[in-house]
Design an enzyme around this catalytic site. Structure first.
Site, PDB file in Angstrom:
ATOM      1  N   HIS A  18       0.766  -1.423  -0.123  1.00  0.00           N
ATOM      2  CA  HIS A  18       0.022   0.036  -0.065  1.00  0.00           C
ATOM      3  C   HIS A  18       0.869   1.289   0.113  1.00  0.00           C
ATOM      4  CE1 HIS A  18       0.594   0.343   4.335  1.00  0.00           C
ATOM      5  NE2 HIS A  18       0.862  -0.927   4.191  1.00  0.00           N
ATOM      6  N   LEU A  19       0.464   2.456   0.254  1.00  0.00           N
ATOM      7  CA  LEU A  19       1.071   3.504   0.093  1.00  0.00           C
ATOM      8  C   LEU A  19       2.365   3.694   0.868  1.00  0.00           C
ATOM      9  CD1 LEU A  19       0.830   6.119  -1.586  1.00  0.00           C
ATOM     10  CD2 LEU A  19      -0.569   7.000   0.336  1.00  0.00           C
TER      11      LEU A  19
END
Lengths: 101, 157
Positions: A18-19
């Site tokens: 994810h980020l």
């Protein structure tokens, strides 16, 4: 001097890339002179671009091919392989703390 | 994951009034309350959780884009919205640039895959310069909704 190398690693952290992991990869890749790329079966991303890395949607269990091309290609690939294979150390702990409430 | 699966037109904000990070997050979470996607009682808790996530590192990923987000047990499926700041807001982004385009996401704790697929879609569309330019120039939420629909329809996957 031409020096290309690639190695495979499996995404092992439960949340996938994810980020935050994407940011950690891009930050690490940015420390090397070499061009760094990440590939899944479907997509390819510039290893120094958070925006491109999140485009891989690499979930836990995804096999990533890490490629580097340049004078420090070996070191760059080894560093990223280590970061991914260890499941982004510190990251899950930080998140656990973040979600304690 | 298509925009239409997690962005409701009623929650889109074409001209954000807020001028700082905290304000933008409050305004966008407020928009999700108004659109009926999150419970008003959860608003403060969600804003706090998103701000706490920002403390780990800004979700401003450069090129005028930020993706503030959190997991929250009060949502049963991924909800999100889009906001635009005409003048840009200081978001401590990776490249130091002000942020104009905001994609705010709230996901259920047990669905990491949906969060990844939403990020994938945002990434794919924002790498398209034309999409970014049109989005920044959108004057109202109708324009943005149309643009998101167009992006959804052009998807090969």
């Amino acid at each position: 001097m031409k020096n290309s190398i690639s190695k495979k690693v499996t995404v092992s952290n439960p949340q996938g890339i994810h980020l935050r992991p994407a940011y950690l990869i891009a930050e690490l890749a940015g420390k090397y002179q070499s061009d760094v790329n990440l590939e899944t079966a479907a997509e390819k991303a510039d290893g120094k671009s958070v925006l491109e890395i999140i485009g891989l949607a690499a979930s836990s269990g995804t096999e990533l091919n890490v490629l580097a091309d340049g004078p420090d290609a070996n070191d760059a690939v080894d560093a990223i392989i280590q970061l991914v294979s260890l499941g982004f150390p510190g990251e899950e702990a930080a998140k656990a703390e973040n979600h304690q409430a | 994951m298509k925009f239409s699966e997690f962005v409701k037109p009623e929650a889109i904000r074409a001209e954000l009034a807020a001028t700082d990070k905290d304000g933008v997050i409050r305004e966008l979470v407020g928009a999700l309350v108004e659109s009926g996607q999150i419970d008003a009682a959860e608003q403060d808790g969600i804003v706090k959780a998103i701000m706490k996530r920002e403390e780990l590192g800004s979700t401003g990923i450069g090129r005028g884009i930020a993706v503030p987000h959190t997991k929250h047990p009060s949502v049963e499926e991924l909800v999100g919205t889009v906001g635009i700041s005409v003048d840009g807001v200081d978001f401590q982004s990776l490249d130091g640039e002000k942020v104009q385009l905001f994609f705010l996401l709230i996901s259920p704790p047990d669905r990491p895959g949906d969060h990844l697929r939403a990020l994938e879609n945002i990434s794919r569309q924002l790498r398209d310069e034309t999409f970014c330019r049109f989005l920044k120039n959108s004057k109202n939420s109708g324009d943005i909704t149309e643009l998101l629909e167009e992006a959804d329809n052009n998807q090969v996957a």
